[in-house]
Design a protein around this motif. Structure first.
Motif, short mmCIF file in Angstrom:
data_model
loop_
_atom_site.label_atom_id
_atom_site.label_comp_id
_atom_site.label_asym_id
_atom_site.label_seq_id
_atom_site.Cartn_x
_atom_site.Cartn_y
_atom_site.Cartn_z
N ALA A 74 0.83 -1.20 0.00
CA ALA A 74 0.00 0.00 0.00
C ALA A 74 0.87 1.26 0.00
CB ALA A 74 -0.92 -0.01 1.22
N VAL B 30 4.24 1.56 -0.88
CA VAL B 30 5.08 1.71 -2.08
C VAL B 30 4.21 2.06 -3.30
CG1 VAL B 30 6.67 0.55 -3.64
CG2 VAL B 30 6.85 0.17 -1.19
N LEU B 31 3.02 1.46 -3.38
CA LEU B 31 2.14 1.72 -4.52
C LEU B 31 1.72 3.19 -4.54
CD1 LEU B 31 0.49 0.73 -6.91
CD2 LEU B 31 -1.26 -0.07 -5.33
N ALA B 32 1.33 3.71 -3.38
CA ALA B 32 0.92 5.12 -3.30
C ALA B 32 2.09 6.02 -3.70
CB ALA B 32 0.43 5.45 -1.90
N GLU B 33 3.28 5.68 -3.18
CA GLU B 33 4.45 6.51 -3.48
C GLU B 33 4.80 6.44 -4.96
OE1 GLU B 33 7.92 5.42 -1.21
OE2 GLU B 33 9.15 6.94 -2.22
N ALA B 34 4.74 5.23 -5.52
CA ALA B 34 5.10 5.06 -6.93
C ALA B 34 4.14 5.84 -7.83
CB ALA B 34 5.09 3.58 -7.30
#
Lengths: 198, 198
Positions: free
Chosen positions: A44, A46-50
């Motif tokens: 959750a 890393v996905l938001a950051e990416a």
């Protein structure tokens, strides 16, 4: 209880993953909640950051977190060789399989007027500018051998001709380990016509 | 550049999904970044919230966002019938396929001393307390017919016997639409021994 339960919302949200239907989404939700909450939390985050920070490289249009991607910024790469791919995944595939040391250019698709994808959407103005900058010796087309891919390759080859840059395309034919009987007729005809002296 | 690129971290984080290897993780990452950033953002948000807020129902041990889950809190359900399942997904499956109107109890696994899963890990003390509370008329076991599942069912049946509660288990046999030749020998032997008068 006006909005659906959180578990149902999670199952629904998981369906944005490619190829994941209701059953798989449920299985994934229970897996993350029961067996791997730590992995889920990390995903959750890393996905938001990416999604927040990754955009397109200004030079080659691949996905990266900086203005210019690591490949384009690498002075060890040979700037006289440029390989055109359809998607960023093509770069990873070529980097893993070959010893190509040049640079890349990502189209992000194929010419398809019916879907509103013209030269502009594929960044071909930018590619033309690079062809005309005089630094390139060879332009390598690594575009899928489909009808739209062939049209795209044709279009780019014309741009390269105008700029007096050599154009090549990667070989199409029977895949290694492929059984002749399992290969479709189009591929076989292509491979036959493109035979080489041993 | 001390830590890996964000894209690589995303691909790595996606591998927490069940059955997702390096290739699929790459495909999913590109899909979310290029084609469905909105779905990806929603997934990141809902996943973080779900992992934060979903825990176990104090009564039936299923996953839910409140102290007591909606099923246990529903006064329409018949509290004299209790169905024992291994996982929360079993509740969803039974709710969708049957008209069962009783309550559930989630074990969270099967007895497996070798993996350190004993009666305590499955909440069997809690189940015993419910059996002894005198409200139950029938305890329905919907546990997988494996070796460990059978041992677990046996153990629970003994608890129910002590509490003088009827125990039943869902039928095991040839699945509907199943071809006899495709069914394994164990299932067929079980189905044969469990034949009923037409």
């Amino acid at each position: 209880m006006t909005e659906p339960a959180l578990l149902d919302r999670l199952i629904d949200a998981l369906r944005c993953l490619p190829g994941v239907g209701p059953k798989s989404a449920q299985r994934i939700a229970f897996h993350l909640l029961e067996r791997d909450p730590e992995g889920g939390r990390r995903l959750a985050r890393v996905l938001a950051e990416a999604l927040d920070r990754i955009s397109r490289c200004r030079r080659c249009r691949t996905l990266c977190e900086n203005e210019i991607c690591d490949l384009c910024a690498n002075p060890q790469r040979d700037p006289s060789l440029l390989c055109v791919v359809e998607q960023p995944s093509g770069i990873l595939a070529i980097e893993q399989a070959t010893d190509f040391r040049g640079l890349y250019f990502v189209l992000g698709g194929r010419l398809s007027p019916i879907d509103g994808i013209g030269p502009e959407q594929l960044g071909l103005d930018q590619l033309r500018a690079r062809l005309n900058a005089g630094e390139l010796v060879e332009l390598i087309l690594a575009i899928s051998p489909t009808v739209e891919g062939a049209a795209t390759a044709q279009y780019i080859a014309a741009l390269a001709d105008d700029a007096k840059v050599n154009v090549t395309r990667i070989a199409h034919g029977v895949p290694l380990g492929g059984d002749l009987e399992m290969v479709d007729g189009g591929t076989l005809a292509h491979a036959f016509a493109g035979r080489r002296a041993l």
